[in-house]
Design a protein around this motif. Structure first.
Motif, PDB file in Angstrom:
ATOM      1  N   ASP A   1      34.838  53.628  30.677  1.00 52.69           N
ATOM      2  CA  ASP A   1      35.062  55.005  31.113  1.00 52.69           C
ATOM      3  C   ASP A   1      33.752  55.486  31.720  1.00 52.69           C
ATOM      4  OD1 ASP A   1      35.411  57.703  31.468  1.00 52.69           O
ATOM      5  OD2 ASP A   1      36.054  58.128  29.415  1.00 52.69           O
ATOM      6  N   LEU A   2      33.680  55.444  33.040  1.00 55.84           N
ATOM      7  CA  LEU A   2      32.454  55.786  33.759  1.00 55.84           C
ATOM      8  C   LEU A   2      32.653  57.155  34.401  1.00 55.84           C
ATOM      9  CD1 LEU A   2      31.763  52.300  35.412  1.00 55.84           C
ATOM     10  CD2 LEU A   2      31.150  53.110  33.109  1.00 55.84           C
ATOM     11  N   ALA A   3      32.345  58.193  33.636  1.00 51.95           N
ATOM     12  CA  ALA A   3      32.516  59.582  34.092  1.00 51.95           C
ATOM     13  C   ALA A   3      33.952  59.854  34.516  1.00 51.95           C
ATOM     14  CB  ALA A   3      31.541  59.898  35.231  1.00 51.95           C
ATOM     15  N   GLY A   4      34.902  59.304  33.765  1.00 50.94           N
ATOM     16  CA  GLY A   4      36.305  59.525  34.066  1.00 50.94           C
ATOM     17  C   GLY A   4      36.944  58.462  34.934  1.00 50.94           C
ATOM     18  N   VAL A   5      36.148  57.525  35.439  1.00 48.63           N
ATOM     19  CA  VAL A   5      36.681  56.399  36.200  1.00 48.63           C
ATOM     20  C   VAL A   5      36.935  55.260  35.206  1.00 48.63           C
ATOM     21  CG1 VAL A   5      36.229  54.718  38.019  1.00 48.63           C
ATOM     22  CG2 VAL A   5      35.453  57.081  38.277  1.00 48.63           C
ATOM     23  N   HIS A   6      38.184  54.894  35.034  1.00 46.43           N
ATOM     24  CA  HIS A   6      38.557  53.913  34.013  1.00 46.43           C
ATOM     25  C   HIS A   6      38.797  52.545  34.641  1.00 46.43           C
ATOM     26  CE1 HIS A   6      39.097  56.700  30.557  1.00 46.43           C
ATOM     27  NE2 HIS A   6      39.265  57.586  31.549  1.00 46.43           N
ATOM     28  N   VAL A   7      38.245  51.537  33.996  1.00 48.96           N
ATOM     29  CA  VAL A   7      38.379  50.155  34.448  1.00 48.96           C
ATOM     30  C   VAL A   7      38.626  49.281  33.227  1.00 48.96           C
ATOM     31  CG1 VAL A   7      37.224  48.206  35.574  1.00 48.96           C
ATOM     32  CG2 VAL A   7      36.823  50.531  36.408  1.00 48.96           C
ATOM     33  N   GLY A   8      39.528  48.321  33.359  1.00 50.91           N
ATOM     34  CA  GLY A   8      39.720  47.344  32.303  1.00 50.91           C
ATOM     35  C   GLY A   8      40.870  47.663  31.370  1.00 50.91           C
ATOM     36  N   PRO A   9      41.212  46.689  30.523  1.00 52.76           N
ATOM     37  CA  PRO A   9      42.351  46.850  29.621  1.00 52.76           C
ATOM     38  C   PRO A   9      42.077  47.919  28.568  1.00 52.76           C
ATOM     39  CG  PRO A   9      41.103  44.885  29.053  1.00 52.76           C
ATOM     40  CD  PRO A   9      40.532  45.390  30.336  1.00 52.76           C
ATOM     41  N   THR A  10      43.179  48.522  28.085  1.00 52.16           N
ATOM     42  CA  THR A  10      43.091  49.525  27.032  1.00 52.16           C
ATOM     43  C   THR A  10      43.787  48.989  25.781  1.00 52.16           C
ATOM     44  OG1 THR A  10      43.126  51.289  28.681  1.00 52.16           O
ATOM     45  CG2 THR A  10      43.638  51.913  26.433  1.00 52.16           C
ATOM     46  N   PRO A  11      43.119  48.982  24.604  1.00 52.68           N
ATOM     47  CA  PRO A  11      41.791  49.550  24.358  1.00 52.68           C
ATOM     48  C   PRO A  11      40.649  48.613  24.740  1.00 52.68           C
ATOM     49  CG  PRO A  11      42.683  48.701  22.309  1.00 52.68           C
ATOM     50  CD  PRO A  11      43.754  48.511  23.337  1.00 52.68           C
ATOM     51  N   GLY A  12      40.942  47.331  24.909  1.00 51.65           N
ATOM     52  CA  GLY A  12      39.900  46.366  25.241  1.00 51.65           C
ATOM     53  C   GLY A  12      39.216  45.811  24.000  1.00 51.65           C
ATOM     54  N   ALA A  13      38.604  44.643  24.154  1.00 57.52           N
ATOM     55  CA  ALA A  13      37.852  44.051  23.045  1.00 57.52           C
ATOM     56  C   ALA A  13      36.664  44.917  22.663  1.00 57.52           C
ATOM     57  CB  ALA A  13      37.377  42.655  23.430  1.00 57.52           C
ATOM     58  N   MET A  14      36.129  45.647  23.633  1.00 52.10           N
ATOM     59  CA  MET A  14      35.102  46.668  23.425  1.00 52.10           C
ATOM     60  C   MET A  14      35.366  47.776  24.428  1.00 52.10           C
ATOM     61  SD  MET A  14      31.327  45.051  22.712  1.00 52.10           S
ATOM     62  CE  MET A  14      31.430  43.313  23.139  1.00 52.10           C
TER      63      MET A  14
ATOM     64  N   MET B   1      36.367  55.275  42.774  1.00 50.20           N
ATOM     65  CA  MET B   1      37.550  54.828  42.040  1.00 50.20           C
ATOM     66  C   MET B   1      38.241  53.726  42.819  1.00 50.20           C
ATOM     67  SD  MET B   1      39.212  58.384  40.640  1.00 50.20           S
ATOM     68  CE  MET B   1      38.244  59.583  39.695  1.00 50.20           C
ATOM     69  N   HIS B   2      38.331  52.552  42.232  1.00 49.48           N
ATOM     70  CA  HIS B   2      39.019  51.427  42.864  1.00 49.48           C
ATOM     71  C   HIS B   2      39.590  50.530  41.777  1.00 49.48           C
ATOM     72  CE1 HIS B   2      37.878  51.952  47.098  1.00 49.48           C
ATOM     73  NE2 HIS B   2      36.720  52.395  46.645  1.00 49.48           N
ATOM     74  N   ALA B   3      40.636  49.836  42.113  1.00 47.89           N
ATOM     75  CA  ALA B   3      41.149  48.781  41.236  1.00 47.89           C
ATOM     76  C   ALA B   3      40.379  47.503  41.549  1.00 47.89           C
ATOM     77  CB  ALA B   3      42.641  48.586  41.474  1.00 47.89           C
ATOM     78  N   ILE B   4      39.807  46.891  40.519  1.00 45.46           N
ATOM     79  CA  ILE B   4      39.083  45.637  40.719  1.00 45.46           C
ATOM     80  C   ILE B   4      39.658  44.577  39.789  1.00 45.46           C
ATOM     81  CG2 ILE B   4      36.974  46.815  41.452  1.00 45.46           C
ATOM     82  CD1 ILE B   4      35.775  46.182  38.708  1.00 45.46           C
ATOM     83  N   GLU B   5      39.443  43.324  40.142  1.00 46.82           N
ATOM     84  CA  GLU B   5      39.877  42.221  39.296  1.00 46.82           C
ATOM     85  C   GLU B   5      38.865  41.090  39.379  1.00 46.82           C
ATOM     86  OE1 GLU B   5      43.323  39.998  40.662  1.00 46.82           O
ATOM     87  OE2 GLU B   5      43.248  41.075  42.581  1.00 46.82           O
ATOM     88  N   PHE B   6      39.023  40.123  38.482  1.00 51.99           N
ATOM     89  CA  PHE B   6      38.065  39.026  38.399  1.00 51.99           C
ATOM     90  C   PHE B   6      38.751  37.704  38.684  1.00 51.99           C
ATOM     91  CE2 PHE B   6      36.307  42.430  35.844  1.00 51.99           C
ATOM     92  CZ  PHE B   6      34.996  42.467  36.291  1.00 51.99           C
ATOM     93  N   ALA B   7      38.188  36.983  39.642  1.00 52.40           N
ATOM     94  CA  ALA B   7      38.682  35.651  39.968  1.00 52.40           C
ATOM     95  C   ALA B   7      38.033  34.601  39.084  1.00 52.40           C
ATOM     96  CB  ALA B   7      38.402  35.336  41.431  1.00 52.40           C
ATOM     97  N   GLY B   8      36.853  34.904  38.557  1.00 51.71           N
ATOM     98  CA  GLY B   8      36.148  33.965  37.705  1.00 51.71           C
ATOM     99  C   GLY B   8      34.928  34.605  37.084  1.00 51.71           C
ATOM    100  N   LEU B   9      34.536  34.101  35.922  1.00 50.80           N
ATOM    101  CA  LEU B   9      33.335  34.567  35.217  1.00 50.80           C
ATOM    102  C   LEU B   9      32.689  33.343  34.584  1.00 50.80           C
ATOM    103  CD1 LEU B   9      34.988  37.694  33.613  1.00 50.80           C
ATOM    104  CD2 LEU B   9      32.874  37.814  34.953  1.00 50.80           C
ATOM    105  N   LYS B  10      31.536  32.956  35.104  1.00 48.29           N
ATOM    106  CA  LYS B  10      30.860  31.747  34.640  1.00 48.29           C
ATOM    107  C   LYS B  10      29.370  32.023  34.560  1.00 48.29           C
ATOM    108  CE  LYS B  10      30.360  26.805  35.797  1.00 48.29           C
ATOM    109  NZ  LYS B  10      30.719  25.747  36.785  1.00 48.29           N
ATOM    110  N   GLY B  11      28.722  31.487  33.546  1.00 45.25           N
ATOM    111  CA  GLY B  11      27.291  31.733  33.386  1.00 45.25           C
ATOM    112  C   GLY B  11      26.532  30.525  32.909  1.00 45.25           C
ATOM    113  N   CYS B  12      25.200  30.681  32.905  1.00 41.52           N
ATOM    114  CA  CYS B  12      24.323  29.612  32.427  1.00 41.52           C
ATOM    115  C   CYS B  12      23.207  30.202  31.578  1.00 41.52           C
ATOM    116  CB  CYS B  12      23.722  28.835  33.601  1.00 41.52           C
ATOM    117  SG  CYS B  12      22.395  29.725  34.467  1.00 41.52           S
TER     118      CYS B  12
END
Length: 359
Positions: free
Chosen positions: A174-187, A200-211
């Motif tokens: 919840d970024l100043a009323g702009v909501h992103v992500g599942p509700t309630p979410g893991a956090m 305000m935009h709808a965004i999605e993730f094609a991949g998340l990888k790290g090292c």
């Protein structure tokens, strides 16, 4: 320790730099709502007046750059680990922020009695895996979507530690009323927002990888305790977040590999990129720990890939790193095509409590 300190650059070395690094860290902690951690760091600095232990002598004679190496936080993490394990009850009054106690004497006594346990904490940088910082990543992606980049993000993170920020697709923002992500979410995150709200935009993730050069397995209690030791004890919500992250990672581990930043970025950038997907390199409080030769390789690889980027396959670099002069963090974005010039989007609290939006 006095709040007055000599200016220090990230790469400064020598005894004067060690003292300046501890003073800088005290000021940084106080500016970020961590008075207890400031007390611990100041008490550790008092050991440098007459180093009477191998632990203190190793700090005083540090050969590297103490600020870049986060030397004060390495030492403070060791003390916090003793406190969390109940192995040094003398520290309890400091961690309770009690008045009228001699912090320096208490810490000196603990160091004298627990050197064997404390010395290994100086061997590597802190693992500062803080999910609260990910609000900045999300805000940057909203801004990028507003610039016309495809709002489907393929994210690569360096210095991922335990991969907590690789699970941002499972969190609610919840970024100043702009909501992103599942509700309630893991956090769920709702930082204090200063300035205009992000786009305000709808965004999605094609991949998340790290090292990471030393990836942390949250399912291992000993490794999880090490991460908790680096959490500033004043910030109770961060311990709650860590438990939530452990649960999320246990349910479905993040995609995290053992690799250095340069090798990882170079390898990932040659991987085919789907049309209509924005590839993102992101990191938070990591760059200072990346060796200079690897920084150069990452920068060269990103700029070369940026030169090949297209409107349907853009490239982005999102960095949230510390400004040690003003004692907070800065969110800076580069993107291609678009010139790749750095754009400062926000100032931010060290652990996600607030964001001052400039974008």
């Amino acid at each position: 320790m006095s709040e007055r300190y000599e200016p220090i650059e990230l790469g400064d070395t020598g005894p004067g730099a060690v003292r300046a690094a501890f003073a800088n860290q005290v000021a940084y902690c106080r500016a970020n709502g961590a008075p207890v951690t400031a007390r611990i760091v100041a008490a550790l600095a008092a050991l440098l007046d007459k180093p009477a232990s191998e632990f203190a002598r190793r700090i005083a004679d540090w050969k590297g750059a103490p600020l870049a190496d986060a030397l004060p936080l390495r030492a403070a993490g060791g003390l916090h680990a003793l406190h969390l394990a109940g192995a040094a009850h003398e520290l309890a009054p400091i961690y309770a922020d009690a008045d009228d106690i001699n912090d320096a004497a208490i810490v000196a006594g603990v160091v004298a009695r627990h050197q064997a346990a404390l010395l290994p904490w100086l061997d590597g940088p802190p693992q500062t895996n803080e999910a609260g910082r990910s609000s900045n990543f999300i805000a940057a992606m909203l801004w990028l979507a507003d610039k016309g980049l495809p709002p489907r993000f393929d994210c690569l993170e360096i210095g991922s530690s335990a991969g907590i920020n690789l699970m941002i697709d499972r969190y609610h923002y919840d970024l100043a009323g702009v909501h992103v992500g599942p509700t309630p979410g893991a956090m769920a995150f709702a930082p204090e927002w200063r300035g205009n709200h992000p786009p305000m935009h709808a965004i999605e993730f094609a991949g998340l990888k790290g090292c990471d050069v030393a990836p942390v397995d949250l399912a291992d209690p000993a490794q999880a305790l090490r991460l908790k030791a680096y959490i500033w004890p004043e910030h109770h919500v961060r311990f709650q977040r860590m438990e939530a992250a452990i649960a999320a990672a246990t349910d479905a581990p993040p995609q995290l590999i053992h690799a250095n930043a340069a090798d990882f970025v170079e390898a990932e950038l040659v991987r085919p990129q789907a049309e209509g997907t924005t590839r993102v390199l992101m990191h938070s409080i990591v760059w200072q720990y990346v060796p200079a030769d690897q920084q150069a390789r990452v920068t060269a690889a990103m700029e070369a890939a940026g030169a090949r980027a297209t409107a349907e396959r853009p490239l982005v670099w999102i960095a949230l790193e510390a400004n040690r002069t003003v004692h907070h963090h800065e969110l800076v974005v580069r993107y291609w095509p678009g010139g790749g010039a750095p754009v400062k989007l926000a100032h931010a609290h060290a652990h996600g409590a607030w964001v001052e939006w400039l974008g």
